[in-house]
Design an enzyme around this catalytic site. Structure first.
Site, PDB file in Angstrom:
ATOM      1  N   LYS A  91       0.997  -1.201   0.198  1.00 41.44           N
ATOM      2  CA  LYS A  91      -0.097   0.069   0.024  1.00 41.44           C
ATOM      3  C   LYS A  91       0.741   1.357  -0.039  1.00 41.44           C
ATOM      4  O   LYS A  91       1.504   1.736   1.173  1.00 41.44           O
ATOM      5  CB  LYS A  91      -0.908  -0.130   1.097  1.00 41.44           C
ATOM      6  CG  LYS A  91      -2.070   1.149   0.996  1.00 41.44           C
ATOM      7  CD  LYS A  91      -2.845   1.809   2.170  1.00 41.44           C
ATOM      8  CE  LYS A  91      -1.865   3.031   2.731  1.00 41.44           C
ATOM      9  NZ  LYS A  91      -1.892   4.266   1.955  1.00 41.44           N
ATOM     10  N   GLU A 110       9.941  16.269  14.446  1.00 43.16           N
ATOM     11  CA  GLU A 110      10.494  16.287  12.899  1.00 43.16           C
ATOM     12  C   GLU A 110       9.690  17.176  12.055  1.00 43.16           C
ATOM     13  O   GLU A 110       8.414  16.948  11.943  1.00 43.16           O
ATOM     14  CB  GLU A 110      10.134  14.689  12.259  1.00 43.16           C
ATOM     15  CG  GLU A 110      10.465  14.461  10.888  1.00 43.16           C
ATOM     16  CD  GLU A 110      10.232  13.126  10.687  1.00 43.16           C
ATOM     17  OE1 GLU A 110       8.998  12.454  10.687  1.00 43.16           O
ATOM     18  OE2 GLU A 110      11.112  12.326  10.075  1.00 43.16           O
ATOM     19  N   GLU A 170       9.520   1.384  10.298  1.00 40.72           N
ATOM     20  CA  GLU A 170      10.770   2.216  10.165  1.00 40.72           C
ATOM     21  C   GLU A 170      10.108   3.761  10.158  1.00 40.72           C
ATOM     22  O   GLU A 170       9.154   4.024   9.180  1.00 40.72           O
ATOM     23  CB  GLU A 170      11.438   2.032   8.532  1.00 40.72           C
ATOM     24  CG  GLU A 170      11.837   0.792   8.349  1.00 40.72           C
ATOM     25  CD  GLU A 170      13.475   0.848   9.351  1.00 40.72           C
ATOM     26  OE1 GLU A 170      13.852   1.986   9.804  1.00 40.72           O
ATOM     27  OE2 GLU A 170      14.004  -0.428   9.428  1.00 40.72           O
ATOM     28  N   CYS A 192      13.905  10.804   5.721  1.00 38.82           N
ATOM     29  CA  CYS A 192      13.713  10.242   7.236  1.00 38.82           C
ATOM     30  C   CYS A 192      15.037  10.548   8.132  1.00 38.82           C
ATOM     31  O   CYS A 192      14.925  10.780   8.897  1.00 38.82           O
ATOM     32  CB  CYS A 192      13.390   8.693   7.521  1.00 38.82           C
ATOM     33  SG  CYS A 192      14.512   7.790   6.269  1.00 38.82           S
TER      34      CYS A 192
HETATM   35  P1  NAD Z   1       2.458   8.371   7.290  1.00 40.90           P
HETATM   36  O1  NAD Z   1       2.656   7.606   8.610  1.00 40.90           O
HETATM   37  O2  NAD Z   1       1.376   9.679   7.374  1.00 40.90           O
HETATM   38  O3  NAD Z   1       1.996   7.311   6.207  1.00 40.90           O
HETATM   39  C1  NAD Z   1       2.513   6.223   5.977  1.00 40.90           C
HETATM   40  C2  NAD Z   1       1.838   5.301   5.239  1.00 40.90           C
HETATM   41  O4  NAD Z   1       0.679   4.634   6.079  1.00 40.90           O
HETATM   42  C3  NAD Z   1       0.764   5.777   4.208  1.00 40.90           C
HETATM   43  O5  NAD Z   1       0.678   4.785   3.144  1.00 40.90           O
HETATM   44  C4  NAD Z   1      -0.373   6.159   4.729  1.00 40.90           C
HETATM   45  O6  NAD Z   1      -1.702   5.949   3.812  1.00 40.90           O
HETATM   46  C5  NAD Z   1      -0.626   4.822   5.921  1.00 40.90           C
HETATM   47  N1  NAD Z   1      -1.204   5.101   6.983  1.00 40.90           N
HETATM   48  C6  NAD Z   1      -1.795   6.433   7.394  1.00 40.90           C
HETATM   49  N2  NAD Z   1      -2.665   6.136   8.502  1.00 40.90           N
HETATM   50  C7  NAD Z   1      -2.637   4.928   8.632  1.00 40.90           C
HETATM   51  C8  NAD Z   1      -3.469   3.881   9.657  1.00 40.90           C
HETATM   52  N3  NAD Z   1      -4.090   4.494  10.521  1.00 40.90           N
HETATM   53  N4  NAD Z   1      -3.061   2.713   9.539  1.00 40.90           N
HETATM   54  C9  NAD Z   1      -2.719   2.076   8.321  1.00 40.90           C
HETATM   55  N5  NAD Z   1      -1.882   2.668   7.436  1.00 40.90           N
HETATM   56  C10 NAD Z   1      -1.986   4.206   7.585  1.00 40.90           C
HETATM   57  O7  NAD Z   1       3.789   8.971   6.691  1.00 40.90           O
HETATM   58  P2  NAD Z   1       4.128   9.920   5.542  1.00 40.90           P
HETATM   59  O8  NAD Z   1       3.591  11.272   5.955  1.00 40.90           O
HETATM   60  O9  NAD Z   1       3.733   9.189   4.341  1.00 40.90           O
HETATM   61  O10 NAD Z   1       5.640   9.917   5.499  1.00 40.90           O
HETATM   62  C11 NAD Z   1       6.484  10.718   6.102  1.00 40.90           C
HETATM   63  C12 NAD Z   1       7.254   9.897   7.579  1.00 40.90           C
HETATM   64  O11 NAD Z   1       7.835   8.682   7.016  1.00 40.90           O
HETATM   65  C13 NAD Z   1       8.048  10.819   8.245  1.00 40.90           C
HETATM   66  O12 NAD Z   1       7.864  10.498   9.449  1.00 40.90           O
HETATM   67  C14 NAD Z   1       9.500  10.126   7.680  1.00 40.90           C
HETATM   68  O13 NAD Z   1      10.382  10.239   8.847  1.00 40.90           O
HETATM   69  C15 NAD Z   1       8.987   8.622   7.589  1.00 40.90           C
HETATM   70  N6  NAD Z   1       9.953   7.711   6.854  1.00 40.90           N
HETATM   71  C16 NAD Z   1      10.979   6.952   7.652  1.00 40.90           C
HETATM   72  C17 NAD Z   1      11.878   6.291   6.764  1.00 40.90           C
HETATM   73  C18 NAD Z   1      12.771   5.219   7.578  1.00 40.90           C
HETATM   74  O14 NAD Z   1      13.341   4.509   6.758  1.00 40.90           O
HETATM   75  N7  NAD Z   1      12.954   5.164   8.763  1.00 40.90           N
HETATM   76  C19 NAD Z   1      11.944   6.603   5.353  1.00 40.90           C
HETATM   77  C20 NAD Z   1      11.115   7.445   4.729  1.00 40.90           C
HETATM   78  C21 NAD Z   1      10.116   8.190   5.529  1.00 40.90           C
END
Ligand code: NAD
Length: 495
Positions: A188, A398, A263, A297
């Site tokens: 997803k 962040e 992650e 990230c």
């Molecule tokens: P997000 O947590 O808003 O969303 C991530 C994914 O989760 C999306 O596909 C979203 O649709 C889904 N999602 C949202 N709510 C959900 C729920 N209740 N249940 C299941 N799925 C749900 O994150 P984002 O805004 O897309 O990405 C940015 C974040 O990702 C930042 O915090 C960044 O640091 C992190 N990130 C971490 C890494 C790593 O490897 N550590 C790499 C890239 C990004």
């Protein structure tokens, strides 16, 4: 689509992008669609199937059938290896097309996205090499008539949820080891950047993977993500995203005792000692926060500069910030594109405004870009904020934008305490010529990765994972194969 830099975006008609389930494109069961907005123009340029629980059910059923009874379940490691190598070849072949989709979907630079797509191909190549090397052990026990051995079996159907900032590589982190192990996947992608994951799924089928080995469901977190991670047909959740969502996912999956790897976000420190090569450090620090407009990230968002060099380093970083070429993500000359979507632009500007309210000083940037050719896009100027305290929000939360918070320190003990004063522990950068200090500080930093005189390098062979609220579980490297296999012990009485 094929857009080359300079071709008017409006010349390309809005296209519909379908989900990918059971080896074929499908509409959402409810027939709904979501617009994808190009963050450079602020205009809708594509439509993506907007899924619901029914689509999740369909995808999970397909992945389970592929795991348990399809041709995939009969394949050996060598078969899986060959498929993965074919997939890598197709990714390299179509890197431009995939990168263009991403550049328009989330504003990542086209050239950067080509590089990352090719990097992702390297992930599948590396893990292809593991597919036929997943071996167990024979174990000596007291009763010598017993033959005891272990097998490493695929963990099962994996739900892979990715963030919008780099969908292709975040999927490769999971699918590389997982496919090598024989798992099947329901992927997803984020609703903010789904298109290159859908194009990737088409390549998976073209490479010859049986239907259902990789399904992609599109839609938002509430209607697709939540039912997916709570689904009884899912054996493991592999998630990349924010700490906030990670916690909700761990709770939802925990209700069914489904294992999770997370992650999550970061607030990574960059520590510059007084013996550092300041030119290299300034360049590395600027790249570490302004590349991808800070939407990484591992963005190095807290700078700790030794008092003796703080002024000089600060001047160099301000000079670097002023030279960042903002522009069209498709253009070769652009160094920084827009933020990925409107709500995120508002979030980032909100952090900057609140830092002013808290008494910090915006030394450069701090506003939405005003240049006429950028006015429709979601650009925030490269921003450096000084006069911050450890309590300020911009030092603790962040931002995920091109915003660097700067402070200074006197000695090693002080900076270690300050750098570790964070809920996160994803990565850190050290800049020093003193070898002993480099090791000493690297060992005391609370984070999963430490770079010394370098920043933001990843490799398929090197484990990657966060400490503290940056998550748990390990991606990449041989270690990550453990996440996607479970061991089984077989005892046989031989006497
Ligand atoms: P997000 O947590 O808003 O969303 C991530 C994914 O989760 C999306 O596909 C979203 O649709 C889904 N999602 C949202 N709510 C959900 C729920 N209740 N249940 C299941 N799925 C749900 O994150 P984002 O805004 O897309 O990405 C940015 C974040 O990702 C930042 O915090 C960044 O640091 C992190 N990130 C971490 C890494 C790593 O490897 N550590 C790499 C890239 C990004």
């Amino acid at each position: 689509v094929s857009l080359t830099p300079g071709v008017a975006r409006t010349d390309v008609p809005v296209q519909n992008h379908l989900m990918w389930i059971d080896g074929a494109p499908v509409e959402a069961v409810k027939g709904e669609w979501r617009d994808s907005i190009d963050p450079f123009t602020g205009q809708a340029w594509a439509r993506v199937a907007d899924g619901s629980v029914e689509d999740v059910d369909r995808a999970v059923a397909s992945s389970r059938a592929a795991l348990e009874s399809g041709p995939w379940s009969q394949m050996n490691g060598r078969d899986r290896r060959e498929l993965m190598l074919d997939l890598a070849r197709l990714l390299r072949r179509d890197a431009d097309e995939l990168a263009e989709l991403e550049a328009r979907d989330n504003g990542k630079l086209f050239k950067e996205s080509v590089r990352i797509t090719e990097l992702s191909a390297g992930w599948y190549e590396y893990f292809a090499g593991w597919a036929d090397k997943l071996q167990g052990d024979t174990l000596p026990v007291d009763d010598t008539s017993m033959l005891v051995y272990t097998r490493r079996e695929p963990v099962g159907v994996v739900a892979a949820l990715t963030a919008w900032n780099s969908p292709m590589i975040l999927a490769a982190y999971k699918l590389g080891p997982g496919l090598a192990a024989g798992c099947t996947f329901v992927v997803k992608p984020s609703e903010e950047a789904s298109l290159n994951t859908l194009a990737f799924a088409r390549l998976v089928t073209e490479a010859g993977f049986p239907p259902g080995v990789v399904n992609v469901v599109t839609g938002d977190g509430l209607n697709v993500g939540q039912p997916l991670v709570s689904h009884p047909g899912i054996d493991k959740v592999a998630f990349t995203g924010s700490a906030f969502t990670g916690s909700r996912i761990a709770q939802a999956a925990g209700a069914r005792l489904t294992p999770v790897m997370l992650e999550l976000g970061g607030k990574s420190p960059q520590i510059v000692f007084d013996d550092a090569d300041l030119e290299t450090a300034a360049r590395g620090i600027a790249a570490g926060i302004f590349s991808s407009a800070g939407q990484a990230c591992v963005a190095g968002s807290r700078l700790f500069a030794h008092r003796a060099i703080a002024d000089e380093l600060g001047q160099r970083i301000l000079a670097e910030a002023s030279q960042v070429a903002m522009g069209d993500p498709l253009a070769e000359t652009t160094a920084m594109g827009p933020l990925a979507f409107r709500r995120h632009l508002d979030n980032v500007l909100g952090f900057i405004d609140r830092s002013r309210d808290e008494g910090a000083s915006v030394l450069t940037g701090g506003v939405r870009a005003t240049r006429a050719d950028l006015a429709d896009g979601y650009f925030v100027e490269p921003t450096v904020i000084g006069n911050v305290t450890a309590a300020n929000e911009v030092m603790r939360e962040e931002v995920f934008g091109p915003v660097l918070a700067v402070t200074s320190f006197e000695d090693e003990a002080e900076v270690l305490k300050a750098a570790n004063d964070s809920q996160y522990g994803l990565a850190a950068g050290l800049w020093t010529r003193d070898l002993k200090r480099a090791h000493r500080v690297a060992h005391s930093i609370q984070s999963g990765t430490v770079w010394v005189n370098a920043y933001r390098i990843v490799n398929h062979a090197v484990p990657f994972g966060g400490w503290k609220n940056s998550g748990y579980g390990v991606e990449n490297g041989a270690e990550s194969l453990r996440e996607f296999t479970k061991s089984k012990v077989v005892w046989i009485e031989t006497d």
